[in-house]
Design an enzyme around this catalytic site. Structure first.
Site, PDB file in Angstrom:
ATOM      1  N   TYR A 263       1.510  14.445   2.152  1.00  6.57           N
ATOM      2  CA  TYR A 263       1.394  13.003   1.928  1.00  6.57           C
ATOM      3  C   TYR A 263       0.116  12.741   1.150  1.00  6.57           C
ATOM      4  CZ  TYR A 263       0.632   8.052   2.804  1.00  6.57           C
ATOM      5  OH  TYR A 263       0.410   6.709   2.644  1.00  6.57           O
TER       6      TYR A 263
ATOM      7  N   GLU B 260       1.472   5.557  -3.583  1.00 12.41           N
ATOM      8  CA  GLU B 260       1.829   6.438  -2.474  1.00 12.41           C
ATOM      9  C   GLU B 260       2.811   7.519  -2.933  1.00 12.41           C
ATOM     10  OE1 GLU B 260       4.416   5.022   0.827  1.00 12.41           O
ATOM     11  OE2 GLU B 260       2.708   5.489   2.106  1.00 12.41           O
TER      12      GLU B 260
END
Ligand code: GDP
Ligand code: MN
Length: 401
Positions: A119, A207
């Site tokens: 992530y 993101e």
């Protein structure tokens, strides 16, 4: 402002960020050519909606199949079949709410063989006033859940704007992800490029979930969610051109036409207020008395009667609104103008829910008189506290009736 994944990847590609080759399509008939151009042998067919959780999402219609909004295809025929199944159907994910979102575009990508998933995100951290870089080894998962269950697995790096992104930031990222050798170099390089893109395009959030290492030993952004600072859009006509109005809240689009600062919220009390500070105080006091606001709305300092009418129409068009609170402090704005706007709006759209009005300041007496003379069923309030209690009581009364 948000954009689609495929558009976000195109923006990142301009900065040399590693993303797969892909083609966006709008109709099933375009699927075959797109798949053939990419060549295979593995493709990923991805629903393009402004919401995450697509992979684990489900379609409302049975003919869309039960494989979620992101599907791995192993032949051109399979790509075509998925395109037919997904386009035009409604995808429900944890982020769309129960109504879901219609899939009008697909992104067909060259499939990657995944060795590991991470992530990575960047955002403007309001607490520090700096850009923060957030990374975790827990890729492909809901990051809020990771933050709750294992906060030690999230590493945050804050970047000093005076130095910008430094090589040590990149090394910290590589280390946090457990990458060494060539992959560590790739992570450092990627971090620098993402930061450059983030700054250049005035992003608010970026993101990448998941960021993957492929079996071939390459770092690649498999997903990309980009959000841009609305106040900086005037500097980025190329980004504005990517806007997909079908993805945005209709009430917010209508409000922007009238130059109203409006944000739709989830509660039941519609608010019409002048001044951002007063609007926030109004939301707070509604919550204090146990209800939730349906919107933030600042009609501005010098709103015209037309603008007030438009604002009122936007609020009443929201089916979640069970009551309306008008809270105006007349400084530059005059209370009689507000009163006339409210009455004009009620006359055109009707009033199905309780309305509490609190007026204070310039021309308050005329404003109150206009409302009284209108014969409308308006609940007058003394001050903000009184107004909040009255609208909460009115909404609850309606609920129990
Ligand atoms: P999201 O569910 O909306 O976050 O959409 P993503 O773009 O993150 O895709 C969901 C999941 O599909 C990812 O977490 C991956 O596990 C999987 N996926 C996406 N692209 C590929 C790919 O190229 N190859 C493989 N094997 N899986 C993929
Ligand atoms: Mn994702």
């Amino acid at each position: 402002m948000n954009i689609h994944e495929y558009q976000g990847k195109a923006v990142l590609r301009e900065y040399g960020v590693p993303v797969a080759r892909g083609r966006a399509i709008f109709a099933p008939a375009e699927a075959e050519a797109a798949a053939q151009e990419l060549g295979g042998p593995v493709w990923v067919v991805k629903s393009q909606i402004h919401a995450g959780g697509r992979g684990k999402g489900t379609f409302k219609e049975a003919e869309a199949g039960d494989k979620g909004g992101v599907r791995l295809a192993r032949s051109v025929e399979e790509v075509k079949a998925y395109a037919r199944q997904m386009l035009g159907h409604t995808l429900v994910t944890v982020q769309t709410g129960p109504a879901g979102k219609q899939v009008n575009r697909l992104y067909i990508e060259e499939g990657a063989e995944i060795a590991s998933e991470f992530y990575l995100s960047m955002l403007v951290d309001r607490a520090t006033g700096r850009i923060a870089l957030v990374v975790s080894t827990e890729g492909g998962m809901d990051i809020e859940q990771v933050a709750q269950d294992s906060p030690d697995k999230i590493v945050t790096v804050t970047i000093d704007p005076a130095t910008g992104l430094m090589p040590h930031h990149g090394r910290t990222v590589a280390k946090a992800l457990g990458l060494t050798g060539s992959l560590a170099k790739q992570a450092e390089d990627l971090t620098a490029k993402l930061y450059q893109a983030f700054l250049a395009k005035d992003m608010e959030m970026l993101e990448i979930n998941p960021l993957v290492v492929t079996k071939g030993g390459e770092l690649r952004c498999l997903d990309a969610k980009l959000a841009f600072d609305g106040n900086a859009l005037y500097r980025h006509p190329d980004i504005v051109a990517l806007r997909d109005l079908t993805e945005e809240d209709e009430k917010e689009i209508e409000a922007s036409k009238h130059d109203l600062a409006y944000i739709a919220l989830d509660g039941t009390i519609g608010c019409m207020v002048n001044g951002a500070g007063l609007a926030m105080a109004t939301l707070d006091i509604i919550k204090l008395y146990g209800e939730e606001p349906a919107n933030f709305l600042d009609v501005g300092g010098g709103a015209s009667e037309e603008k007030v009418t438009a604002a009122f129409q936007i609020i009443t068009a929201d089916p979640n609104v069970k009551g309306i609170l008008v809270n105006i402090f007349g400084g530059i704005m005059k209370c009689d103008v507000i009163a006339r706007g409210v009455i004009a709006a009620v006359k055109t759209v009707g009033l199905q829910v309780p309305l509490v009005v609190r007026l204070e300041g310039t021309n308050v007496a005329q404003g109150q008189e206009i409302i009284r003379a209108s014969g409308l069923n308006v609940i007058a309030a003394e001050d903000l506290d009184d107004a909040a209690q009255k609208i909460v009581a009115a909404v609850r009364g309606a609920g129990h009736a």
